[in-house]
Design a protein around this motif. Structure first.
Motif, PDB file in Angstrom:
ATOM      1  N   UNK A   1       0.818  -1.216   0.000  1.00 18.36           N
ATOM      2  CA  UNK A   1       0.000   0.000   0.000  1.00 18.36           C
ATOM      3  C   UNK A   1       0.859   1.277   0.000  1.00 18.36           C
ATOM      4  N   UNK A   2       1.799   1.468   0.926  1.00 19.75           N
ATOM      5  CA  UNK A   2       2.600   2.696   0.880  1.00 19.75           C
ATOM      6  C   UNK A   2       3.513   2.772  -0.344  1.00 19.75           C
ATOM      7  N   UNK A   3       4.023   1.629  -0.815  1.00 18.84           N
ATOM      8  CA  UNK A   3       4.872   1.678  -2.010  1.00 18.84           C
ATOM      9  C   UNK A   3       4.061   2.043  -3.247  1.00 18.84           C
ATOM     10  N   UNK A   4       2.822   1.584  -3.304  1.00 19.91           N
ATOM     11  CA  UNK A   4       1.945   1.981  -4.403  1.00 19.91           C
ATOM     12  C   UNK A   4       1.676   3.489  -4.326  1.00 19.91           C
ATOM     13  N   UNK A   5       1.481   3.994  -3.128  1.00 19.39           N
ATOM     14  CA  UNK A   5       1.296   5.430  -2.940  1.00 19.39           C
ATOM     15  C   UNK A   5       2.508   6.229  -3.382  1.00 19.39           C
TER      16      UNK A   5
END
Ligand SMILES: [Zn+2]
Length: 118
Positions: free
Chosen positions: A97-101
């Motif tokens: 999730x944070x890497x996609x962000x």
């Protein structure tokens, strides 16, 4: 609107333009529009980039741990079966999730787009 570092904005899973609106609807689905600044997020596509980073980072972290458990502690096989799948799955989802962000925020910051022939 404030200009925020795209990596921090992405890690916070916030809108890449305003840094206020939430980027995701649910776990990994990107919203169609920012709820704060109405930025159109339909074209935001991080592709396989975040998954590649998750695989590389998680592999680098967990592979030594697996070897340490196996050769240092010499547990029975069922310990590996019980221990690693939930750990890998949980860590992968937590990192995705944070890497996609971050990928979406960097794409917005650098105005990345697909190549178009005019
Ligand atoms: Zn926004």
């Amino acid at each position: 609107m404030t200009v925020r570092a795209p990596i921090l904005t992405g890690l916070a899973c916030r809108c890449p333009r305003c840094g206020q609106g939430r980027l995701f609807r649910g776990l990994l689905t990107v919203r169609e529009r920012c709820e704060h600044c109405d930025l159109d997020l339909k074209a935001a596509d991080s592709g396989d980039g975040p998954a590649v980073f998750v695989i590389l980072l998680l592999g680098a972290i967990l592979a030594p741990l697996v070897f340490w458990v196996e050769f240092g502690l010499e547990p029975p096989f069922w310990v590996h079966v019980v221990l690693w799948p939930p750990l890998v799955l949980g860590a992968a989802i937590a990192m995705l999730r944070p890497l996609k962000g971050v990928m979406i925020a960097l794409q917005f910051h650098h105005q990345a787009a697909e190549h178009r022939v005019e």
